[in-house]
Design a protein around this motif. Structure first.
Motif, PDB file in Angstrom:
ATOM      1  N   LYS A  28      17.916  -3.530  15.283  1.00 56.34           N
ATOM      2  CA  LYS A  28      18.466  -3.786  13.945  1.00 56.34           C
ATOM      3  C   LYS A  28      19.008  -2.520  13.286  1.00 56.34           C
ATOM      4  O   LYS A  28      20.002  -2.559  12.572  1.00 56.34           O
ATOM      5  CB  LYS A  28      17.350  -4.403  13.089  1.00 56.34           C
ATOM      6  CG  LYS A  28      17.699  -4.746  11.683  1.00 56.34           C
ATOM      7  CD  LYS A  28      16.461  -5.351  11.025  1.00 56.34           C
ATOM      8  CE  LYS A  28      16.674  -5.630   9.570  1.00 56.34           C
ATOM      9  NZ  LYS A  28      15.453  -6.216   8.975  1.00 56.34           N
ATOM     10  N   ASP A  29      18.348  -1.376  13.546  1.00 55.54           N
ATOM     11  CA  ASP A  29      18.752  -0.121  12.913  1.00 55.54           C
ATOM     12  C   ASP A  29      19.616   0.763  13.813  1.00 55.54           C
ATOM     13  O   ASP A  29      19.746   1.965  13.588  1.00 55.54           O
ATOM     14  CB  ASP A  29      17.537   0.645  12.397  1.00 55.54           C
ATOM     15  CG  ASP A  29      16.492   0.916  13.466  1.00 55.54           C
ATOM     16  OD1 ASP A  29      16.577   0.337  14.574  1.00 55.54           O
ATOM     17  OD2 ASP A  29      15.571   1.706  13.208  1.00 55.54           O
ATOM     18  N   GLY A  30      20.218   0.173  14.832  1.00 58.10           N
ATOM     19  CA  GLY A  30      21.175   0.916  15.654  1.00 58.10           C
ATOM     20  C   GLY A  30      20.563   1.805  16.722  1.00 58.10           C
ATOM     21  O   GLY A  30      21.263   2.630  17.300  1.00 58.10           O
ATOM     22  N   ARG A  31      19.294   1.645  17.007  1.00 61.19           N
ATOM     23  CA  ARG A  31      18.645   2.377  18.102  1.00 61.19           C
ATOM     24  C   ARG A  31      18.656   1.470  19.343  1.00 61.19           C
ATOM     25  O   ARG A  31      19.092   0.322  19.292  1.00 61.19           O
ATOM     26  CB  ARG A  31      17.216   2.758  17.709  1.00 61.19           C
ATOM     27  CG  ARG A  31      17.107   3.675  16.491  1.00 61.19           C
ATOM     28  CD  ARG A  31      17.543   5.099  16.756  1.00 61.19           C
ATOM     29  NE  ARG A  31      16.877   5.724  17.866  1.00 61.19           N
ATOM     30  CZ  ARG A  31      15.706   6.367  17.797  1.00 61.19           C
ATOM     31  NH1 ARG A  31      15.089   6.503  16.650  1.00 61.19           N
ATOM     32  NH2 ARG A  31      15.166   6.910  18.870  1.00 61.19           N
ATOM     33  N   TRP A  32      18.138   1.988  20.459  1.00 61.36           N
ATOM     34  CA  TRP A  32      18.239   1.253  21.722  1.00 61.36           C
ATOM     35  C   TRP A  32      16.921   1.211  22.480  1.00 61.36           C
ATOM     36  O   TRP A  32      16.109   2.132  22.387  1.00 61.36           O
ATOM     37  CB  TRP A  32      19.304   1.903  22.610  1.00 61.36           C
ATOM     38  CG  TRP A  32      20.672   1.775  22.036  1.00 61.36           C
ATOM     39  CD1 TRP A  32      21.254   2.598  21.111  1.00 61.36           C
ATOM     40  CD2 TRP A  32      21.616   0.760  22.321  1.00 61.36           C
ATOM     41  NE1 TRP A  32      22.509   2.164  20.812  1.00 61.36           N
ATOM     42  CE2 TRP A  32      22.766   1.025  21.540  1.00 61.36           C
ATOM     43  CE3 TRP A  32      21.617  -0.347  23.158  1.00 61.36           C
ATOM     44  CZ2 TRP A  32      23.894   0.226  21.581  1.00 61.36           C
ATOM     45  CZ3 TRP A  32      22.759  -1.143  23.201  1.00 61.36           C
ATOM     46  CH2 TRP A  32      23.871  -0.852  22.424  1.00 61.36           C
ATOM     47  N   PHE A  33      16.771   0.149  23.269  1.00 60.63           N
ATOM     48  CA  PHE A  33      15.675   0.017  24.224  1.00 60.63           C
ATOM     49  C   PHE A  33      16.269  -0.291  25.586  1.00 60.63           C
ATOM     50  O   PHE A  33      17.246  -1.035  25.685  1.00 60.63           O
ATOM     51  CB  PHE A  33      14.719  -1.121  23.822  1.00 60.63           C
ATOM     52  CG  PHE A  33      13.675  -0.689  22.849  1.00 60.63           C
ATOM     53  CD1 PHE A  33      12.397  -0.383  23.272  1.00 60.63           C
ATOM     54  CD2 PHE A  33      13.980  -0.540  21.508  1.00 60.63           C
ATOM     55  CE1 PHE A  33      11.439   0.052  22.377  1.00 60.63           C
ATOM     56  CE2 PHE A  33      13.033  -0.105  20.601  1.00 60.63           C
ATOM     57  CZ  PHE A  33      11.756   0.191  21.039  1.00 60.63           C
ATOM     58  N   ALA A  34      15.683   0.284  26.626  1.00 59.76           N
ATOM     59  CA  ALA A  34      16.090   0.011  27.998  1.00 59.76           C
ATOM     60  C   ALA A  34      15.070  -0.939  28.621  1.00 59.76           C
ATOM     61  O   ALA A  34      13.867  -0.714  28.517  1.00 59.76           O
ATOM     62  CB  ALA A  34      16.162   1.301  28.804  1.00 59.76           C
ATOM     63  N   VAL A  35      15.572  -1.986  29.241  1.00 54.19           N
ATOM     64  CA  VAL A  35      14.722  -2.979  29.894  1.00 54.19           C
ATOM     65  C   VAL A  35      14.997  -2.907  31.388  1.00 54.19           C
ATOM     66  O   VAL A  35      16.144  -2.954  31.815  1.00 54.19           O
ATOM     67  CB  VAL A  35      15.007  -4.402  29.355  1.00 54.19           C
ATOM     68  CG1 VAL A  35      14.171  -5.447  30.085  1.00 54.19           C
ATOM     69  CG2 VAL A  35      14.771  -4.454  27.847  1.00 54.19           C
ATOM     70  N   GLY A  36      13.941  -2.773  32.179  1.00 49.30           N
ATOM     71  CA  GLY A  36      14.058  -2.724  33.636  1.00 49.30           C
ATOM     72  C   GLY A  36      13.096  -3.703  34.286  1.00 49.30           C
ATOM     73  O   GLY A  36      12.409  -3.361  35.239  1.00 49.30           O
ATOM     74  N   ALA A  37      13.047  -4.922  33.762  1.00 47.40           N
ATOM     75  CA  ALA A  37      12.073  -5.926  34.201  1.00 47.40           C
ATOM     76  C   ALA A  37      12.592  -6.717  35.396  1.00 47.40           C
ATOM     77  O   ALA A  37      12.739  -7.940  35.335  1.00 47.40           O
ATOM     78  CB  ALA A  37      11.742  -6.844  33.026  1.00 47.40           C
ATOM     79  N   LEU A  38      12.848  -6.019  36.490  1.00 50.79           N
ATOM     80  CA  LEU A  38      13.406  -6.677  37.683  1.00 50.79           C
ATOM     81  C   LEU A  38      12.412  -7.610  38.370  1.00 50.79           C
ATOM     82  O   LEU A  38      12.805  -8.647  38.902  1.00 50.79           O
ATOM     83  CB  LEU A  38      13.893  -5.618  38.673  1.00 50.79           C
ATOM     84  CG  LEU A  38      15.175  -4.904  38.270  1.00 50.79           C
ATOM     85  CD1 LEU A  38      15.423  -3.703  39.176  1.00 50.79           C
ATOM     86  CD2 LEU A  38      16.357  -5.837  38.296  1.00 50.79           C
TER      87      LEU A  38
END
Length: 193
Positions: free
Chosen positions: A58-68
């Motif tokens: 929501k505030d323009g930051r990021w998360f990386a998802v690697g749930a293979l």
């Protein structure tokens, strides 16, 4: 080890380019077998799957998802509050686009710190994308001694940890022109010989 076995040493040739090529193992073998160029955004690790993607908060930051792996995707969807997405883990490309949109919509509902708390202890292969300022103070970075103090400044630590012969920081790179006189004197000596 070879010196111990044969009594002879050997030249070790390590190339950054060779290392980079060896990391292409997720798509280069397919090219080598059939000559078909991979298409951007349609490979497992470059945009095809919702379970391996970055999402904006929501505030323009990021998360990386690697749930293979299915267990990580399940845990991720549970923390996201979207149990309906669990079965879409490896669905078709059309479905993956929809799932990515759904996941992104969820991430837009909370800010970075809220999501950090949601995934703090989750076994879901999710990590915040840190700023450099946050990274240098990260507990793992500090525990691994990847940022080292050097006098009044800090420098990058050593990525290879050796138990018996650990790397040591001896001195920083020279300042611009610091060794000019020594270099010029050495060149002068060479000309005279």
């Amino acid at each position: 080890m070879e010196r111990e076995r044969s009594g002879e040493g050997q030249y070790v040739d390590i190339s950054m380019m060779d290392g980079a090529v060896s990391w292409m193992q997720t798509f280069l073998p397919h090219f080598l077998m059939g000559g078909k160029e991979p298409s951007r955004g349609n490979m497992v690790l470059s945009g095809k799957l919702a379970c391996y993607e970055t999402y904006e908060t929501k505030d323009g930051r990021w998360f990386a998802v690697g749930a293979l792996e299915p267990k990580f995707w399940k845990n991720f969807c549970e923390k996201l509050g979207r149990l309906d997405l669990i079965e879409q883990h490896r669905a078709s490309s059309d479905v993956q686009r929809r799932v990515k949109h759904e996941v992104q919509s969820e991430f837009y509902k909370r800010d970075f710190l809220e999501w950090q708390n949601v995934f703090l202890d989750a076994d879901a292969c999710v990590t915040p994308v840190l700023t450099l300022d946050e990274m240098v103070d990260d507990p793992q970075i500090n525990d691994r001694q990847m940022i080292l103090p050097y006098g009044a400044m800090k420098t990058i630590g050593f990525p290879i940890k050796l138990s018996r012969t650990p790397a040591k920081l001896k001195e920083l790179a020279p300042k611009l022109g610091q060794h000019n006189q020594e270099v010029l004197a050495a060149q002068e000596q060479l000309r005279e010989t």
